[in-house]
Design an enzyme around this catalytic site. Sequence first.
Site, PDB file in Angstrom:
ATOM      1  CD  GLU A 156     -13.139  77.670  -1.179  1.00  0.00           C
ATOM      2  OE1 GLU A 156     -14.143  78.136  -0.632  1.00  0.00           O
ATOM      3  OE2 GLU A 156     -13.092  76.536  -1.672  1.00  0.00           O
ATOM      4  CE  LYS A 208      -4.472  70.510  -2.257  1.00  0.00           C
ATOM      5  NZ  LYS A 208      -4.884  71.853  -2.480  1.00  0.00           N
ATOM      6  CG  ASN A 212      -5.383  69.842   1.568  1.00  0.00           C
ATOM      7  OD1 ASN A 212      -4.808  70.870   1.892  1.00  0.00           O
ATOM      8  ND2 ASN A 212      -6.235  69.793   0.565  1.00  0.00           N
ATOM      9  N   GLY A 261     -14.456  72.027   7.345  1.00  0.00           N
ATOM     10  CA  GLY A 261     -15.404  71.660   6.302  1.00  0.00           C
ATOM     11  C   GLY A 261     -14.829  72.136   4.984  1.00  0.00           C
ATOM     12  CB  CYS A 264      -9.972  71.083   0.112  1.00  0.00           C
ATOM     13  SG  CYS A 264     -10.090  72.069  -1.372  1.00  0.00           S
TER      14      CYS A 264
HETATM   15  C1  UDX Z   1      -7.605  74.078   2.367  1.00  0.00           C
HETATM   16  C2  UDX Z   1      -6.098  74.201   2.496  1.00  0.00           C
HETATM   17  O1  UDX Z   1      -5.767  75.090   3.568  1.00  0.00           O
HETATM   18  C3  UDX Z   1      -5.513  74.700   1.198  1.00  0.00           C
HETATM   19  O2  UDX Z   1      -4.101  74.790   1.281  1.00  0.00           O
HETATM   20  C4  UDX Z   1      -5.929  73.771   0.089  1.00  0.00           C
HETATM   21  O3  UDX Z   1      -5.458  74.253  -1.148  1.00  0.00           O
HETATM   22  C5  UDX Z   1      -7.438  73.613   0.031  1.00  0.00           C
HETATM   23  O4  UDX Z   1      -7.924  73.218   1.303  1.00  0.00           O
HETATM   24  P1  UDX Z   1      -9.610  75.840   2.408  1.00  0.00           P
HETATM   25  O5  UDX Z   1     -10.513  74.700   2.117  1.00  0.00           O
HETATM   26  O6  UDX Z   1      -9.780  77.120   1.666  1.00  0.00           O
HETATM   27  O7  UDX Z   1      -8.108  75.401   2.157  1.00  0.00           O
HETATM   28  O8  UDX Z   1      -9.782  76.157   3.943  1.00  0.00           O
HETATM   29  P2  UDX Z   1      -8.867  76.241   5.244  1.00  0.00           P
HETATM   30  O9  UDX Z   1      -8.450  77.625   5.482  1.00  0.00           O
HETATM   31  O10 UDX Z   1      -7.805  75.213   5.195  1.00  0.00           O
HETATM   32  O11 UDX Z   1      -9.954  75.865   6.352  1.00  0.00           O
HETATM   33  C6  UDX Z   1     -10.602  74.595   6.319  1.00  0.00           C
HETATM   34  C7  UDX Z   1     -11.584  74.454   7.430  1.00  0.00           C
HETATM   35  O12 UDX Z   1     -10.905  74.288   8.666  1.00  0.00           O
HETATM   36  C8  UDX Z   1     -12.535  75.618   7.642  1.00  0.00           C
HETATM   37  O13 UDX Z   1     -13.835  75.086   7.871  1.00  0.00           O
HETATM   38  C9  UDX Z   1     -12.000  76.318   8.871  1.00  0.00           C
HETATM   39  O14 UDX Z   1     -12.996  77.002   9.560  1.00  0.00           O
HETATM   40  C10 UDX Z   1     -11.458  75.140   9.655  1.00  0.00           C
HETATM   41  N1  UDX Z   1     -10.382  75.476  10.603  1.00  0.00           N
HETATM   42  C11 UDX Z   1      -9.236  76.061  10.156  1.00  0.00           C
HETATM   43  C12 UDX Z   1     -10.517  75.142  11.947  1.00  0.00           C
HETATM   44  O15 UDX Z   1     -11.545  74.586  12.374  1.00  0.00           O
HETATM   45  N2  UDX Z   1      -9.497  75.439  12.822  1.00  0.00           N
HETATM   46  C13 UDX Z   1      -8.345  76.037  12.406  1.00  0.00           C
HETATM   47  O16 UDX Z   1      -7.472  76.268  13.254  1.00  0.00           O
HETATM   48  C14 UDX Z   1      -8.220  76.361  11.040  1.00  0.00           C
END
Ligand code: UDX
Length: 461
Positions: A156, A208, A212, A261, A264
């Site tokens: 996202e 997948k 994740n 959070g 996913c």
């Molecule tokens: C995730 C996967 O990255 C993606 O490939 C899959 O298709 C769906 O799930 P998304 O949920 O959009 O994508 O978010 P992502 O960018 O992965 O971040 C997830 C959470 O981790 C966020 O709350 C973000 O703030 C947190 N995060 C991310 C951290 O706390 N530290 C980090 O270094 C990176």
Amino acid sequence: MRITVIGTGYLGAVHAAGMAALGHDVLGVDSDPSKIAALQQGHAPFFEPGLPELLHETVASGRLRFTTSIAQAAAFGEVHFVCVGTPQKADSDSADMRFVDAVVAELARGLTPGSLIVGKSTVPVGTARRLRELAQELAPTGVDVRVAWNPEFLREGFAVEDTLSPDRLVFGVDDADSEGILRAVYSSILDGGTPSFTTDLETAELVKVAANSFLAMKISFINAMAEVCETVGADVTTLADAIGQDARIGRRFLNAGVGFGGGCLGKDIRAFRARGEELGVGKALEFLGTVDAVNQRRRNRVLELAAELLGGDVRGRRITILGAAFKPNSDDVRDSPALFVARALHDRGALVTVHDPAAVENARRIAPHLSYAQSTVQASIGAELLVHLTEWDEYRELDPSILNDLVSARLVIDGRNQLDVDAWNAAGWSVHALGRAPAPAWNTPSSLDMAALSAEKEAVA
Ligand code: UDX
């Protein structure tokens, strides 16, 4: 090609517009008539950078249309992408497959010969094969049902980019025809050099959840290090920078803070673990329970820290939360750490005001009892504590001095390790970042001024 995309949430709406942008004739399907009406007008039903433009262009071109009828989709499509949600079940960690099963069953009843069902949703391994059997039982006589799995990795906030220029494509297939169809769907992306992996259905499903799980594990690893750093007065950010220099480790996804959070990572690792138990390989995935527990502990750490900084009790204290979305550039508040903390502080009696550049409307829907502000300035008036929980650029770039006279106390928790601690300190703020216990001044890299260092050491001595 005539393509249908069933489910127009964060994944499906972008996929539908992306397929139309690649030149396909696309019919998007959703059971929610208000969402379909908005999409039909070219309006994005949620905040996603670049999506409004893409929708507008593809709807105007006539290549993207929408309906609420799966029967219509079945009659129209050669390729049906299933993009409906697989949320966590209310009473267990497993994925709730009701929506996927219902869509596939309805689609199957009207399936035309030669068409292909392609799953994109994140599902328990074994789902594709099960769905093929289900669909075969329900399909009209003479229709040989084919199911493929083509997992989606979009993030996202970068969904348009990730859809049009993915870093890889995975084709889980059971026959050569299905692979050919998928290659034709993505031909322009493949021609651009995107790597692709053709494999069996189970491997595709697992790619997948494995991806994740790894991402979640990486975040929880650095957050576990943050816990240790807090105890010994070390700095998790420098630690991440230093270990991240090793190409085998890499710096990305090593940002310590309040944890992950969203719709996913959390539910996917829980569902994967539950599926592992069902398959008798529970031990192999036990570590995901630890990954989850570390993540939850970070949220609680923010609550503890807020109480500590406010003298032991947050009751009646004015706390401003910067961020409601689970991540920046999104209005998605599903399992948002920011909103979790905001609600928990409210439940403990704090007077909580929340700001977010995009997610206030969604936050208000699930937490109507909190106060919401239109701007960071408005949110900060009278605050005794700011808590930064979503890493929007707007917060990173915030000039703390403009808040100085608005707040009651210059006290901030950086739950994302993104604020410029020196700038906030210089403006008179006390900054408490997760995993970075406030260290003596001579330990901070920014103050490696030898004269000041010895003066300070002397003073302490
Ligand atoms: C995730 C996967 O990255 C993606 O490939 C899959 O298709 C769906 O799930 P998304 O949920 O959009 O994508 O978010 P992502 O960018 O992965 O971040 C997830 C959470 O981790 C966020 O709350 C973000 O703030 C947190 N995060 C991310 C951290 O706390 N530290 C980090 O270094 C990176």
